[in-house]
Write a protein that holds these residues in place. Structure first.
Motif: not given
Length: 321
Positions: A153-180
């Motif tokens: 369910d976390e995978l399927l709630r990912l939104q493009i506008e809530n993902i930030e690419l960090v060049a050469g490092e990775g990316m930040n994925c913000f989830l407004a809600q998760s089970k934990s």
């Protein structure tokens, strides 16, 4: 009142709300119970379904019924001693081994990605846009799911506008809600850029090929290559994954599921020397018991430990003629 209802609905996860509504419907419509319920009717409901429903399902039904009574201002009959004793007796007389999804092994992940890469190349040569899109999506879903230990369910709630690419490092994925995230504060999941089996590259390739700029990351794709407006439904995820696992030739594909990502990553990290505290912080587990449910022992039968401790074979003296 509409605003209040809107915010009350937002306080509960969609999956929980659907399962609780189904539990209430089962009690009232299918079993014929009355609400508000009594402790005796709760006990009879449990006893009538003791042989057909698992203990975990019965506990979920009780939780739904307890919430209904609390929200309506009635005493909660599920807390009555007779209800608790009946549930304890069901556990004693109908024990059931907990079923777990098989962990996705790193070699299996490599096999999947190699199969998808070959499929992407072949689809490009044949100008099969729909197949190429599906394989790009599936590759990004697999790699993100594994390397972040995401739930389905976390995978399927990912939104493009809530993902930030960090060049050469990775990316930040913000989830407004998760089970934990019980306090609904939201959390940022950092995804590393890797030299191989890279989730960041797979995500970028999927976005470039799909042309998506906002909304759900993972969506349905028609046979003509038309990408849906909404994200994939959670009920479609396991069938999609099992079809993919089977097509790629993975053994026991039917026992793999969305939870295989998290179990697979947890076992890989543990075997690779991650300490439990680091693993819990990375995945988002709050307590050791939650983490340990996902980690298999390196030597589950203690075979190596026992073999290494066995005494040397006895050497008997030669017998005289």
């Amino acid at each position: 009142m509409e605003k209040i209802a809107h915010y009350l609905a937002a306080a509960t996860r969609d999956n929980t709300r659907r399962s609780y509504a189904a539990a209430i419907r089962h009690f009232e419509v299918e079993w014929g119970g009355f609400l508000p319920a009594t402790a005796d009717s709760m006990a009879r409901y449990l006893a009538d379904h003791a042989e057909t429903l698992s203990v975990s399902t019965l506990k979920q039904r009780l939780a739904a019924l307890a919430q209904w009574h609390q929200q309506q201002g009635f005493p909660d009959p599920t807390k009555a001693p007779v209800v608790r004793q009946v549930l304890k007796g069901i556990r004693a007389l109908h024990p059931a081994q907990q079923k777990q999804a098989l962990p996705l092994q790193i070699r299996q992940l490599e096999q999947l990605v190699a199969w998808l890469d070959a499929g992407i190349e072949q689809a490009a040569q044949q100008k099969d846009h729909a197949t190429r899109l599906r394989y790009r999506r599936d590759k990004a879903l697999l790699l993100l799911g594994f390397w972040r230990g995401f739930r389905g369910d976390e995978l399927l709630r990912l939104q493009i506008e809530n993902i930030e690419l960090v060049a050469g490092e990775g990316m930040n994925c913000f989830l407004a809600q998760s089970k934990s995230d019980r306090q609904l504060q939201g959390r940022v999941f950092r995804v590393p850029q890797l030299s191989r089996l890279c989730p960041v590259s797979a995500y970028g390739e999927w976005l470039a090929d799909s042309g998506l700029r906002e909304g759900a990351v993972f969506r349905g794709i028609s046979r003509w290559g038309v990408i849906g407006e909404d994200g994939l439904h959670i009920n479609s995820l396991i069938p999609l994954l099992r079809r993919l696992f089977a097509a790629a030739g993975l053994a026991e594909a039917a026992r793999l599921s969305g939870h295989s990502f998290r179990r697979g990553f947890a076992n890989w990290a543990s075997a690779s020397g991650w300490d439990l505290k680091a693993l819990m912080a990375y995945v988002g587990w709050k307590d050791i018991q939650s983490a340990m449910r996902y980690i298999d022992a390196a030597d589950p039968f203690a075979r190596q430990r026992i073999e290494n401790s066995l005494p040397s074979p006895l050497t008997l003296p030669p017998q005289a003629d």
